[in-house]
Every structure is written in structure tokens, then in C-alpha cells.
Design a protein around this motif. Structure first.
Motif, mmCIF file in Angstrom:
data_model
loop_
_atom_site.group_PDB
_atom_site.id
_atom_site.type_symbol
_atom_site.label_atom_id
_atom_site.label_comp_id
_atom_site.label_asym_id
_atom_site.label_seq_id
_atom_site.Cartn_x
_atom_site.Cartn_y
_atom_site.Cartn_z
ATOM 1 N N LEU A 1 0.834 -1.206 0.000
ATOM 2 C CA LEU A 1 0.000 0.000 0.000
ATOM 3 C C LEU A 1 0.866 1.253 0.000
ATOM 4 O O LEU A 1 0.561 2.225 -0.698
ATOM 5 C CB LEU A 1 -0.925 -0.010 1.215
ATOM 6 N N ALA A 2 1.950 1.245 0.765
ATOM 7 C CA ALA A 2 2.860 2.400 0.779
ATOM 8 C C ALA A 2 3.429 2.647 -0.617
ATOM 9 O O ALA A 2 3.504 3.799 -1.075
ATOM 10 C CB ALA A 2 3.985 2.169 1.787
ATOM 11 N N LEU A 3 3.822 1.582 -1.317
ATOM 12 C CA LEU A 3 4.323 1.737 -2.686
ATOM 13 C C LEU A 3 3.235 2.273 -3.611
ATOM 14 O O LEU A 3 3.505 3.146 -4.458
ATOM 15 C CB LEU A 3 4.822 0.394 -3.207
ATOM 16 N N ALA A 4 2.015 1.768 -3.471
ATOM 17 C CA ALA A 4 0.914 2.225 -4.327
ATOM 18 C C ALA A 4 0.609 3.697 -4.092
ATOM 19 O O ALA A 4 0.392 4.456 -5.044
ATOM 20 C CB ALA A 4 -0.336 1.378 -4.063
ATOM 21 N N LEU A 5 0.615 4.121 -2.832
ATOM 22 C CA LEU A 5 0.308 5.515 -2.514
ATOM 23 C C LEU A 5 1.414 6.455 -2.965
ATOM 24 O O LEU A 5 1.161 7.614 -3.300
ATOM 25 C CB LEU A 5 0.084 5.662 -1.006
ATOM 26 N N ALA A 6 2.662 5.969 -2.962
ATOM 27 C CA ALA A 6 3.787 6.816 -3.369
ATOM 28 C C ALA A 6 3.921 6.934 -4.883
ATOM 29 O O ALA A 6 4.561 7.864 -5.386
ATOM 30 C CB ALA A 6 5.091 6.261 -2.779
ATOM 31 N N SER A 7 3.312 6.017 -5.598
ATOM 32 C CA SER A 7 3.457 5.998 -7.049
ATOM 33 C C SER A 7 3.021 7.319 -7.671
ATOM 34 O O SER A 7 2.016 7.909 -7.281
ATOM 35 C CB SER A 7 2.606 4.864 -7.634
ATOM 36 N N GLY A 8 3.828 7.780 -8.632
ATOM 37 C CA GLY A 8 3.488 9.023 -9.319
ATOM 38 C C GLY A 8 4.136 10.244 -8.713
ATOM 39 O O GLY A 8 3.730 11.374 -9.016
ATOM 40 N N GLY A 9 5.139 10.051 -7.847
ATOM 41 C CA GLY A 9 5.890 11.198 -7.356
ATOM 42 C C GLY A 9 5.571 11.630 -5.942
ATOM 43 O O GLY A 9 6.004 12.708 -5.521
ATOM 44 N N ARG A 10 4.849 10.819 -5.182
ATOM 45 C CA ARG A 10 4.524 11.183 -3.809
ATOM 46 C C ARG A 10 5.553 10.626 -2.828
ATOM 47 O O ARG A 10 6.355 9.760 -3.178
ATOM 48 C CB ARG A 10 3.116 10.680 -3.451
ATOM 49 N N LYS A 11 5.503 11.148 -1.618
ATOM 50 C CA LYS A 11 6.435 10.733 -0.573
ATOM 51 C C LYS A 11 5.622 10.129 0.572
ATOM 52 O O LYS A 11 4.743 10.794 1.138
ATOM 53 C CB LYS A 11 7.248 11.925 -0.078
ATOM 54 N N TYR B 1 6.125 -5.209 -5.600
ATOM 55 C CA TYR B 1 5.741 -4.203 -6.587
ATOM 56 C C TYR B 1 4.512 -4.657 -7.387
ATOM 57 O O TYR B 1 3.665 -3.836 -7.756
ATOM 58 C CB TYR B 1 6.909 -3.904 -7.530
ATOM 59 N N ALA B 2 4.416 -5.954 -7.641
ATOM 60 C CA ALA B 2 3.245 -6.468 -8.357
ATOM 61 C C ALA B 2 1.975 -6.274 -7.530
ATOM 62 O O ALA B 2 0.922 -5.896 -8.061
ATOM 63 C CB ALA B 2 3.445 -7.952 -8.684
ATOM 64 N N LEU B 3 2.057 -6.514 -6.223
ATOM 65 C CA LEU B 3 0.899 -6.294 -5.351
ATOM 66 C C LEU B 3 0.537 -4.811 -5.298
ATOM 67 O O LEU B 3 -0.647 -4.450 -5.289
ATOM 68 C CB LEU B 3 1.193 -6.815 -3.948
ATOM 69 N N ALA B 4 1.554 -3.954 -5.267
ATOM 70 C CA ALA B 4 1.285 -2.510 -5.261
ATOM 71 C C ALA B 4 0.538 -2.094 -6.516
ATOM 72 O O ALA B 4 -0.403 -1.285 -6.466
ATOM 73 C CB ALA B 4 2.599 -1.732 -5.139
ATOM 74 N N GLU B 5 0.914 -2.650 -7.651
ATOM 75 C CA GLU B 5 0.239 -2.319 -8.904
ATOM 76 C C GLU B 5 -1.198 -2.810 -8.895
ATOM 77 O O GLU B 5 -2.108 -2.114 -9.367
ATOM 78 C CB GLU B 5 1.003 -2.919 -10.084
ATOM 79 N N ARG B 6 -1.427 -3.990 -8.331
ATOM 80 C CA ARG B 6 -2.802 -4.492 -8.244
ATOM 81 C C ARG B 6 -3.654 -3.597 -7.346
ATOM 82 O O ARG B 6 -4.836 -3.369 -7.612
ATOM 83 C CB ARG B 6 -2.803 -5.934 -7.730
ATOM 84 N N LEU B 7 -3.067 -3.105 -6.275
ATOM 85 C CA LEU B 7 -3.795 -2.177 -5.400
ATOM 86 C C LEU B 7 -4.154 -0.892 -6.143
ATOM 87 O O LEU B 7 -5.277 -0.385 -6.056
ATOM 88 C CB LEU B 7 -2.970 -1.857 -4.159
ATOM 89 N N ARG B 8 -3.206 -0.381 -6.898
ATOM 90 C CA ARG B 8 -3.466 0.835 -7.684
ATOM 91 C C ARG B 8 -4.586 0.595 -8.701
ATOM 92 O O ARG B 8 -5.474 1.435 -8.861
ATOM 93 C CB ARG B 8 -2.195 1.278 -8.417
ATOM 94 N N GLU B 9 -4.539 -0.521 -9.375
ATOM 95 C CA GLU B 9 -5.548 -0.812 -10.386
ATOM 96 C C GLU B 9 -6.955 -0.865 -9.796
ATOM 97 O O GLU B 9 -7.944 -0.538 -10.455
ATOM 98 C CB GLU B 9 -5.224 -2.150 -11.055
ATOM 99 N N GLN B 10 -7.036 -1.248 -8.516
ATOM 100 C CA GLN B 10 -8.342 -1.395 -7.881
ATOM 101 C C GLN B 10 -8.776 -0.156 -7.098
ATOM 102 O O GLN B 10 -9.849 -0.156 -6.492
ATOM 103 C CB GLN B 10 -8.325 -2.621 -6.956
ATOM 104 N N GLY B 11 -7.938 0.866 -7.088
ATOM 105 C CA GLY B 11 -8.378 2.124 -6.489
ATOM 106 C C GLY B 11 -7.612 2.599 -5.289
ATOM 107 O O GLY B 11 -7.945 3.635 -4.732
ATOM 108 N N ALA B 12 -6.575 1.881 -4.839
ATOM 109 C CA ALA B 12 -5.832 2.289 -3.641
ATOM 110 C C ALA B 12 -4.798 3.337 -4.014
ATOM 111 O O ALA B 12 -3.613 3.054 -4.086
ATOM 112 C CB ALA B 12 -5.173 1.078 -2.997
ATOM 113 N N ALA B 13 -5.251 4.550 -4.263
ATOM 114 C CA ALA B 13 -4.320 5.624 -4.630
ATOM 115 C C ALA B 13 -4.796 6.909 -4.023
ATOM 116 O O ALA B 13 -5.918 7.009 -3.535
ATOM 117 C CB ALA B 13 -4.261 5.748 -6.163
#
Length: 342
Positions: free
Chosen positions: A31-41, A330-342
Motif C-alpha cells: 500500500l505504501a508503494l501504491a500511494l507513493a506511485s506518481g511522485g509522492r512521498k 511491486y506487483a501487489l502494489a500495482e494491483r492495489l493501484r488498479e483497484q483504487g488504492a491511490a
């Protein structure tokens, strides 16, 4: 970008809990990786002293210091911190009293254990207090002000904080114990500190996410835990269903297996045509396994229905046959992003 991509707009503290063995720490890191994706800290905080985060990111044990542990997909940074109650006490004494050296002497005499004995929950308030301070902290702020004054034009240091929290069985007590500590002091820094912690915990900026499996016991703990969290005035976030396996057969074959209508003779003929030994026995054994699989899929469907009744966003994460490594994380983070965890 779908509407689900905005599940957590405005949420800055993500508390992740779950029954032991559900993969709570793994999904907190993802989840931390998913939330940081796109330039966040993002800051990932561990409070149980197991160094699980260091193991996941394949780095040395974390000290009581915020350290960068990963670069998120499409840019963004994940920092991590292992909170230790004694170190948090020193931090607290320095922030509010300027007593770090005196505090070091106190810790040598077991002050944290003593405080936890006379004031149950003191250890937990030190642990949660560090996470909530990171949530409020602004760039350039004096940490003695508890993260910076309200309405400051300066940006927050972290876009989000993810806490790998204790298991579901004690999550409500862990997060709400600050109210008990606040009752020990009517005024002063201790009371102010506890009030700030609870203000953050009870705000719309904080969500408690539950990790579960498609199994009865962890699901019941998630359902009960969500009710307890609501009862103490905190907000329930997502239900993260971990280690999900896809059905191995189509719906018609599963229905036939569940009803006991598998054509074992045809299965045996196929095995015989493949020149396998003892095709009749193998067909019976294979039919039994297919039936067990079909019944498991039926049970999982019922569990999904129960989780749906919670009316919270639900994410499903796949079972990774090769285990959890950095690539899997990283694969789990991407799945979280795809489902809305951002």
C-alpha cells in the motif's frame, strides 16, 4: 483513471491491521508503494519491533530513524521507520521538555516499563504518537510544535503515512488507548499530546484497513474488528483480501463437481488415452480433488458476500506462487493501484 482511483483522496494516515498470517505487513508495504506511485512521498511505520519491513525491502534492520527504502512505480519515494517505545519516549521528552539526556538516564532504569505498568496504554500512545506526528509534520516546522501550526502554508513532509499496526484482535484498544492516557493528565504537554493523537486518529484523514483471507476465522476477525473500530469513533477503510487463487475450472465444471455429477468414466478414458498408469484410480482421485476445489470456491463466494455487506472498498490480491520478494511486492502494489488504492 476511474472513480475507484480516488478511494483515499484526503486520507493521510492509513492503519493496516489483520489476523496473524494474513500478510498484514506485506500489504502495508504494498500500500505504501501504491500511494507513493506518481511522485509522492510516503512514510511506512512499523510498531511491533519485528523488522518485517526491512526483510520485505531487503535492507538492514531499521533504526529509530526515517530512511528511504524504495522508489515507487512512476516515481515517488517510500521511507520507513521502526518505532521503538523507549526511543519514542526520548523523542517525546526532547520535543516537549528538552530532556533528552535525562530521558536517556530514565530508560536505563526501565522507565518505559514502569510507566506502562502504572498507566496501561502508555507504550501504545508513544508508538501511535510518532505516526501521528509524522502525519502533521510540515516542511521547515519546529518539531516541538507537534508538526507545525494549523493553517500553515508549508506543505506536509509526507503525502501519506502507512502504519503496520498490531493484529486485529487488539487494534481498537491500540488506537483508542490514547483516550485513557489523556485522562491521567488534565492539562500540560502530556494531555496536549494525547489530544493531538486522538484528533488525528478520529479525523477523516485516518482510515483503518483490514487484511483478511477468504477463510472463516480471519474474515470473522475482520468483521468484528471493523465493528469495534466504528464503536470507538474511528473510520473503517478498505477490506484487503490477500492470497486469492483463481478457479481452476469453468463455472459449469465447478457446478457439476459440487453436485457430484463429474463424469469419472470420461475422465478415466482421457487419462488412459494419455497413457497414464492406473487411469481409473487416478480419475477417482482427480474427481475428488476437483470436488474439493469446487466446494472451496463455493465457500469463498459466501465469504465474499459477507465482506460485501461491510460496504467498504474491497481489494483482492493474488496468491504469489514464488513467494514474496521485491518483484512480488511491486506487483501487489500495482494491483492495489488498479483497484483504487491511490
Amino acid at each position: 483513471m476511474s472513480a475507484r482511483d480516488r478511494d483515499w483522496d484526503g486520507v493521510r494516515l492509513h492503519v493496516v491491521t489483520g489476523k496473524g498470517g494474513t500478510g498484514k505487513t506485506t500489504l502495508a508495504a504494498a500500500l505504501a508503494l501504491a500511494l507513493a506511485s506518481g511522485g509522492r512521498k510516503v512514510l511506512l511505520v512499523e510498531v511491533e519491533g519485528r523488522q518485517g519491513i526491512a526483510q520485505l525491502f531487503d535492507c538492514p534492520p531499521l533504526p529509530y530513524e526515517e530512511r528511504k527504502v524504495a522508489v515507487a512505480p512512476r516515481g515517488g519515494d517510500v521511507y520507513a521507520l521502526a518505532v521503538d517505545a523507549e526511543a519514542a519516549l526520548l523523542d517525546y521528552l526532547e520535543m516537549f521538555y528538552g530532556m533528552r539526556r535525562a530521558g536517556q538516564a530514565l530508560t536505563r532504569f526501565g522507565a518505559v516499563d514502569f510507566a506502562a505498568t502504572i498507566a496501561p496504554g502508555m507504550r501504545d500512545v508513544l508508538l501511535t504518537g510518532k505516526a501521528t506526528e509524522a502525519v502533521r509534520r510540515r516542511v521547515g516546522a519546529d518539531r516541538r510544535r507537534g508538526g507545525g501550526r494549523e493553517g500553515s502554508p508549508e506543505p506536509f513532509v509526507y503525502d501519506a503515512v502507512v502504519m503496520d499496526a498490531p493484529p486485529t484482535g487488539r487494534i481498537a484498544q491500540f488506537l483508542n488507548v490514547n483516550a485513557e492516557v489523556a485522562g491521567l493528565a488534565r492539562v500540560g504537554p502530556i494531555r496536549n499530546h494525547a489530544d493531538k493523537v486522538m484528533e488525528t486518529m478520529r479525523s477523516p484523514e485516518t482510515m483503518v484497513h483490514f487484511v483478511t483471507l477468504l477463510e472463516e476465522m480471519p474474515t470473522q476477525e475482520a468483521v468484528d474488528g471493523a465493528a469495534e473500530i466504528r464503536d470507538v469513533g474511528l473510520s473503517v477503510g478498505a477490506i484487503m483480501v490477500n492470497m486469492v487463487r483463481d478457479p481452476l475450472f469453468d463455472a459449469a465444471s465447478l457446478a457439476a463437481a459440487e453436485a457430484g455429477d463429474l463424469d469419472v468414466e470420461s475422465l478415466a478414458r482421457g487419462l488412459k488415452a494419455a497413457r497414464l498408469e492406473q487411469p481409473e484410480q487416478m480419475a477417482r482421485e482427480l474427481a475428488a480433488e476437483i470436488t474439493d476445489h469446487a466446494l472451496r470456491i463455493k465457500v469463498e463466494a459466501g465469504i465474499r458476500e459477507r465482506l460485501t455487506r461491510l460496504e467498504q472498498p474491497r481489494y483482492e490480491l493474488p496468491y504469489l506462487n514464488d513467494g514474496i520478494d521485491l518483484a512480488g511486492l511491486y506487483a501487489l502494489a500495482e494491483r492495489l493501484r488498479e483497484q483504487g488504492a491511490a
